[in-house]
Design a protein around this motif. Structure first.
Motif, mmCIF file in Angstrom:
data_model
loop_
_atom_site.group_PDB
_atom_site.id
_atom_site.type_symbol
_atom_site.label_atom_id
_atom_site.label_comp_id
_atom_site.label_asym_id
_atom_site.label_seq_id
_atom_site.Cartn_x
_atom_site.Cartn_y
_atom_site.Cartn_z
ATOM 1 N N GLY A 1 55.470 23.752 7.465
ATOM 2 C CA GLY A 1 55.746 22.648 6.570
ATOM 3 C C GLY A 1 56.385 23.047 5.257
ATOM 4 N N GLU A 2 56.586 24.346 5.055
ATOM 5 C CA GLU A 2 57.232 24.815 3.838
ATOM 6 C C GLU A 2 58.757 24.778 3.996
ATOM 7 O OE1 GLU A 2 55.601 25.449 1.095
ATOM 8 O OE2 GLU A 2 53.651 25.154 2.060
ATOM 9 N N LEU A 3 59.452 24.665 2.886
ATOM 10 C CA LEU A 3 60.905 24.619 2.911
ATOM 11 C C LEU A 3 61.455 26.031 3.062
ATOM 12 C CD1 LEU A 3 63.221 22.567 2.685
ATOM 13 C CD2 LEU A 3 63.274 23.041 0.236
ATOM 14 N N VAL A 4 62.111 26.297 4.181
ATOM 15 C CA VAL A 4 62.696 27.615 4.415
ATOM 16 C C VAL A 4 63.910 27.818 3.523
ATOM 17 C CG1 VAL A 4 63.852 29.077 6.133
ATOM 18 C CG2 VAL A 4 61.837 27.740 6.774
ATOM 19 N N GLY A 5 64.740 26.781 3.393
ATOM 20 C CA GLY A 5 65.914 26.891 2.541
ATOM 21 C C GLY A 5 66.896 25.783 2.779
ATOM 22 N N GLY A 6 67.910 25.745 1.916
ATOM 23 C CA GLY A 6 68.986 24.784 2.043
ATOM 24 C C GLY A 6 70.265 25.497 2.443
ATOM 25 N N PHE A 7 71.079 24.835 3.257
ATOM 26 C CA PHE A 7 72.325 25.402 3.762
ATOM 27 C C PHE A 7 73.460 24.449 3.416
ATOM 28 C CE2 PHE A 7 68.809 26.968 6.194
ATOM 29 C CZ PHE A 7 69.085 28.307 6.419
#
Length: 203
Positions: free
Chosen positions: A175-181
């Motif tokens: 549920g954590e944000l891995v990242g933005g692309f």
């Protein structure tokens, strides 16, 4: 991505739109308004506290996909990057059976490139690009009126917020944000595929 790759992926008929979108991307980075993050959004422990409305009154709760990676993409049917609807479909077909959830979030925030409303957006993406993954209702993804998920994501990753259509957020199995692309990231290119693969293999 090299210009020849873009031509091969989207066709020459899209190149003028792509040039306009690239200019918009540059302008967005330079002049995008600041995000205003609510205290409630900041306090959410992870992405599972959020949901998206869907056409027809349905609700898509991210908690329903607990333990699975979730890719959330802000889309626009009139964008020069709209060919990514098709490559997102390829990604979906390749990894949905292994657990990936994919959600398209239509938005008119960048260049006014989403004139459609409601179910018409998903229907256009299906007819033109074969998209069969989930679509949320059209909403804002930046600024004080942004959807709560996007305000939370901006607080988590302030350097990786959307600056144009087809920005991609990857939420991990926890549920954590891995990242933005960025918008230019190929949905089936090595950068995003590697990140998704790592989440699918996580225990």
């Amino acid at each position: 991505m090299m210009p020849s790759d873009i031509i091969g992926l989207y066709g020459r008929s899209h190149m003028s739109l792509l040039r306009r979108d690239v200019m918009g991307l540059i302008a967005g980075v330079v002049a995008a308004p600041g995000f205003i993050i609510s205290a409630g959004a900041q306090s959410r422990a992870n992405a599972y506290g959020f949901s998206f409305d869907q056409p027809g009154g349905r609700r898509l709760a991210l908690s329903a996909y607990r333990g699975r990676p979730i890719l959330i993409v802000n889309t626009a049917t009139q964008c020069g990057f709209a060919g990514q609807f098709a490559t997102l479909q390829q990604l979906w077909q390749r990894y949905s059976g292994r657990g990936l959830m994919l959600i398209a979030v239509p938005s008119n925030d960048f260049g006014g490139q989403e004139p459609l409303e409601g179910q018409a957006i998903a229907e256009a993406a299906l007819q033109n690009y074969g998209a069969t993954y989930a679509f949320a209702e059209k909403c804002s993804v930046r600024g004080s009126n942004a959807h709560p998920f996007y305000r939370w994501a901006a607080a988590q990753r302030p350097a990786e917020t959307p600056s144009w259509n087809f920005h991609k957020y990857l939420v991990g199995r926890d549920g954590e944000l891995v990242g933005g692309f960025s918008s230019g990231t190929d949905p089936i290119g090595p950068q995003l595929v590697r990140a998704i693969g790592q989440e699918l293999q996580a225990t």
